[in-house]
Motif scaffolding. Structure first.
Motif, PDB file in Angstrom:
ATOM      1  N   SER A 183     -26.346   3.137   5.899  1.00  0.00           N
ATOM      2  CA  SER A 183     -26.357   4.338   4.984  1.00  0.00           C
ATOM      3  C   SER A 183     -27.033   3.734   3.771  1.00  0.00           C
ATOM      4  CB  SER A 183     -25.108   4.811   4.819  1.00  0.00           C
ATOM      5  OG  SER A 183     -24.783   5.264   6.252  1.00  0.00           O
ATOM      6  N   THR A 184     -27.696   2.706   3.615  1.00  0.00           N
ATOM      7  CA  THR A 184     -28.354   2.324   2.519  1.00  0.00           C
ATOM      8  C   THR A 184     -29.895   2.431   2.658  1.00  0.00           C
ATOM      9  OG1 THR A 184     -28.254   0.097   2.573  1.00  0.00           O
ATOM     10  CG2 THR A 184     -26.398   0.995   1.624  1.00  0.00           C
ATOM     11  N   ASN A 185     -30.620   2.668   1.242  1.00  0.00           N
ATOM     12  CA  ASN A 185     -32.019   2.862   1.474  1.00  0.00           C
ATOM     13  C   ASN A 185     -32.845   1.654   1.123  1.00  0.00           C
ATOM     14  OD1 ASN A 185     -34.767   3.355   1.623  1.00  0.00           O
ATOM     15  ND2 ASN A 185     -34.780   5.127   0.160  1.00  0.00           N
ATOM     16  N   LEU A 186     -33.137   0.416   1.969  1.00  0.00           N
ATOM     17  CA  LEU A 186     -33.910  -0.752   1.992  1.00  0.00           C
ATOM     18  C   LEU A 186     -35.205  -0.594   2.337  1.00  0.00           C
ATOM     19  CD1 LEU A 186     -30.885  -3.286   2.962  1.00  0.00           C
ATOM     20  CD2 LEU A 186     -31.401  -2.282   0.619  1.00  0.00           C
ATOM     21  N   SER A 187     -35.786   0.461   2.189  1.00  0.00           N
ATOM     22  CA  SER A 187     -37.283   0.664   2.800  1.00  0.00           C
ATOM     23  C   SER A 187     -38.449  -0.250   1.872  1.00  0.00           C
ATOM     24  CB  SER A 187     -37.795   2.037   2.706  1.00  0.00           C
ATOM     25  OG  SER A 187     -37.716   2.586   1.560  1.00  0.00           O
ATOM     26  N   ASP A 188     -37.847  -0.532   0.678  1.00  0.00           N
ATOM     27  CA  ASP A 188     -38.881  -1.271  -0.074  1.00  0.00           C
ATOM     28  C   ASP A 188     -38.598  -2.829   0.141  1.00  0.00           C
ATOM     29  OD1 ASP A 188     -40.494   0.995  -0.509  1.00  0.00           O
ATOM     30  OD2 ASP A 188     -39.077   1.608  -2.437  1.00  0.00           O
ATOM     31  N   VAL A 189     -37.720  -3.409   0.676  1.00  0.00           N
ATOM     32  CA  VAL A 189     -37.059  -4.558   0.622  1.00  0.00           C
ATOM     33  C   VAL A 189     -38.198  -5.555   1.400  1.00  0.00           C
ATOM     34  CG1 VAL A 189     -35.567  -6.275   1.450  1.00  0.00           C
ATOM     35  CG2 VAL A 189     -34.812  -4.139   0.437  1.00  0.00           C
ATOM     36  N   VAL A 190     -38.499  -6.520   0.523  1.00  0.00           N
ATOM     37  CA  VAL A 190     -39.456  -7.633   1.437  1.00  0.00           C
ATOM     38  C   VAL A 190     -38.708  -8.867   1.495  1.00  0.00           C
ATOM     39  CG1 VAL A 190     -41.636  -9.033   0.977  1.00  0.00           C
ATOM     40  CG2 VAL A 190     -41.405  -6.729   0.236  1.00  0.00           C
ATOM     41  N   GLY A 191     -38.722  -9.711   2.596  1.00  0.00           N
ATOM     42  CA  GLY A 191     -38.181 -10.656   2.947  1.00  0.00           C
ATOM     43  C   GLY A 191     -36.643 -10.648   3.237  1.00  0.00           C
TER      44      GLY A 191
END
Length: 237
Positions: free
Chosen positions: A105-113
């Motif tokens: 339920s968190t938004n990590l769509s832009d996380v790299v690596g």
């Protein structure tokens, strides 16, 4: 007091109110992170409870008045625009515990690596990432949890593609439970072979993934015959 004096005092009062409002507004624009939300603070404190911190490295993490703002906690970084927690950096802190990780339920769509971050948790056994994760970047050194400690992995409700199967097939893990539901695997070839590389897998869930029909070669599904439960349904309910 004349009418003119009364009007002049009203003008001064209105100017003072407007000036005070402007100062507060500018302060909020320059320092939006007045304090992290109660929900984020509670999540971080729950995370702290699962750690062994013999050196009191996380002494600043607390509910006391002076420690109420989790944006000021050691290793915690907040966005300058939203004030939300966006990063944790606890490397080289000699912390132990670092076994069940749930970021649902968190938004990590832009996380790299994110895969490299998982690899830095050698004792992790349970991984739950239902947070719009992008496909992992596969390199020659990026293996899923190099200590092979992972037992249960739930990567449902993300944006994964065929690279996750490439990752699984290139490693030898002790996975017992794997859930990759609600990812779009249209056109993925060789997913059955990847599953067959997990000899201890007993629970497999691949619901609503748009999986293509498997290519059946001269081996059977999960040669170790460890699979007990398999869910490949396309029903959304």
């Amino acid at each position: 007091m004349t009418l003119t004096n009364i009007d002049h005092e009203k003008q001064i009062y209105c100017f003072k109110v407007f000036y005070a409002f402007l100062v507060v507004l500018l302060l909020r624009m320059n320092n939006p992170c007045i304090g992290c939300s109660e929900r984020e603070m509670q999540a971080l404190l729950a995370f702290k409870q699962g750690l062994v911190d013999d050196g009191n490295i996380l002494l600043s993490w607390g509910r006391e008045v002076q420690n109420k703002d989790c944006c000021q906690w050691d290793g915690v970084y907040c966005s300058n625009h939203t004030g939300h927690v966006v990063k944790l950096d606890l490397g080289d802190q000699s912390l132990q515990g670092l076994k069940h990780l749930d970021l649902s339920s968190t938004n990590l769509s832009d996380v790299v690596g994110w895969l490299e971050a998982v690899n830095m948790l050698p004792k992790l056994t349970d991984l739950i990432y239902g947070c719009n994760l992008p496909p992992p970047i596969i390199s020659s050194v990026s293996v899923m949890n190099s200590s092979k400690s992972l037992v249960r992995v739930d990567l449902s409700y993300n944006n994964l593609n065929s690279s996750i199967f490439q990752l699984l097939s290139s490693t030898h893990t002790n996975l017992v439970e794997l859930d990759l539901s609600w990812n779009n695997f249209t056109g993925v070839v060789g997913w059955l072979e990847a599953i067959n590389m997990l000899p201890k897998l007993s629970n497999l869930i691949l619901r609503v993934c748009n999986l293509p029909p498997p290519i059946i070669l001269c081996f059977v599904m999960n040669s170790s015959k460890s699979l007990v439960h398999v869910d490949l349904s396309d029903k959304q309910s």
